[in-house]
Scaffold this motif. Structure first.
Motif, mmCIF file in Angstrom:
data_model
loop_
_atom_site.group_PDB
_atom_site.id
_atom_site.type_symbol
_atom_site.label_atom_id
_atom_site.label_comp_id
_atom_site.label_asym_id
_atom_site.label_seq_id
_atom_site.Cartn_x
_atom_site.Cartn_y
_atom_site.Cartn_z
ATOM 1 N N SER A 134 -34.289 -28.648 29.530
ATOM 2 C CA SER A 134 -35.177 -29.491 28.730
ATOM 3 C C SER A 134 -34.794 -30.960 28.864
ATOM 4 O O SER A 134 -35.589 -31.846 28.593
ATOM 5 N N GLY A 135 -33.561 -31.214 29.265
ATOM 6 C CA GLY A 135 -33.048 -32.575 29.305
ATOM 7 C C GLY A 135 -32.292 -32.936 28.035
ATOM 8 O O GLY A 135 -31.680 -33.985 27.948
ATOM 9 N N HIS A 136 -32.359 -32.038 27.057
ATOM 10 C CA HIS A 136 -31.685 -32.312 25.778
ATOM 11 C C HIS A 136 -30.569 -31.306 25.491
ATOM 12 O O HIS A 136 -30.120 -31.187 24.353
ATOM 13 N N GLU A 137 -30.148 -30.561 26.508
ATOM 14 C CA GLU A 137 -29.110 -29.555 26.290
ATOM 15 C C GLU A 137 -27.778 -30.214 25.918
ATOM 16 O O GLU A 137 -27.456 -31.307 26.391
ATOM 17 N N GLU A 197 -30.426 -36.302 36.193
ATOM 18 C CA GLU A 197 -31.259 -37.516 36.047
ATOM 19 C C GLU A 197 -32.085 -37.489 34.774
ATOM 20 O O GLU A 197 -32.351 -38.529 34.184
ATOM 21 N N ILE A 198 -32.540 -36.291 34.352
ATOM 22 C CA ILE A 198 -33.401 -36.243 33.165
ATOM 23 C C ILE A 198 -32.597 -36.009 31.884
ATOM 24 O O ILE A 198 -33.151 -36.061 30.792
ATOM 25 N N GLY A 199 -31.294 -35.773 32.015
ATOM 26 C CA GLY A 199 -30.495 -35.448 30.840
ATOM 27 C C GLY A 199 -30.353 -36.622 29.879
ATOM 28 O O GLY A 199 -30.112 -37.745 30.311
ATOM 29 N N SER A 200 -30.485 -36.329 28.597
ATOM 30 C CA SER A 200 -30.359 -37.398 27.597
ATOM 31 C C SER A 200 -28.956 -37.467 27.010
ATOM 32 O O SER A 200 -28.580 -38.478 26.419
#
Lengths: 73, 194
Positions: free
Chosen positions: B36-39, B158-161
């Protein structure tokens, strides 16, 4: 100074040299940039390559870290 | 354009056409549905563990399908390698969480298997079309899967927050490169033996 972009020399690496370059560094220390079209990227790209099609490059330059070497194809 | 703006640029002559090492396939979002990119870092490790489990199960299922005993042994070896990769991930998970999962309990309770690299088994077989009775083709397939996995982890980073999760993803990506190099050595070893 737009002429500068045409005169600045760019080093070329063949596939073997590019592979050696990548294998002797951490993946985080350089960028692989794929400037082809999305369908070409989809059909096969260098692992870890970032896709920015050439027509979008000038607008998306901020996505490439200028502190790291960039390998382009 | 880049060089003129101060970037240190290298042109890869011949591009993908001359690239004779494993490539990756799919659009930039290929396989990213797994992230999700928010893990959290633990959730990231759980997804990676599941991907390794999917690959291990793939090798074990392929082992049953082939006739050549050398290839059967090779699939067993590749499956065993995936267990080692999983143990590395699980050790990090346990260290972060302060929990003490074993491989068996974690596999059963935490992770539903997925396929490493974000492609399905059928997609891998369609793209790489290996000769399933050839050890060289199987190692080559395994290297391609690791290349795909490296590519996926790079894109997921790259998409991880979450910065910690991003660094976990980058480390796992780096490990996938090491796995590729190990498989390259295995390929050379098989060539020498053959």
């Amino acid at each position: 100074m737009r002429w500068k972009q045409f005169l600045t020399p760019v080093k070329s690496l063949d596939a073997a040299e590019a592979r050696d370059f990548m294998q002797t560094r951490s993946a985080e220390s350089f960028t692989i940039l794929d400037v082809r079209q999305p369908e070409e990227y989809q059909a096969g790209h260098l692992p870890g390559a970032k896709l920015i099609p050439l027509p979008e490059l000038s607008e998306r330059l901020g996505e490439i870290n200028p502190q790291k070497p960039t390998l382009v194809y | 354009m880049l060089a003129g703006k101060g970037y240190q640029v290298y042109n890869i002559s011949g591009g993908i056409k001359k690239w004779d090492s494993p490539a990756a396939y799919g659009l930039p979002e290929q396989g990213l549905e797994l992230f999700s990119g928010h893990e959290s870092p633990q959730e990231t490790l759980t997804v990676a563990f599941a991907l390794e489990e999917g690959l291990r199960e793939f090798y074990l299922s392929m082992r049953k399908q082939v006739q050549n005993n050398d290839v059967k042994q090779l699939f067993s070896r590749l499956a065993a390698i995936e267990i080692k990769h999983q143990e590395r991930l699980l050790n990090e998970y346990n260290a972060l969480s302060g929990e003490a999962w074993t491989h068996e309990t974690f596999a059963a309770k935490q992770a539903a298997p997925a396929m490493e690299g974000g492609l399905t088994t059928a997609e891998y077989l369609r793209i790489f079309d290996p000769d399933l009775e050839s050890t060289a083709d199987i190692v080559s397939l395994a290297m391609s899967i690791e290349a795909q996995a490296f590519d996926l982890y790079q894109r997921a980073a790259e998409i991880g927050s979450n910065p910690h999760s991003r660094s976990v993803l980058k480390r796992i990506a780096e490990e996938e490169r090491t796995h590729m190099a190990q498989l390259g050595k295995l390929m050379a070893q098989l060539s020498d033996d053959g």
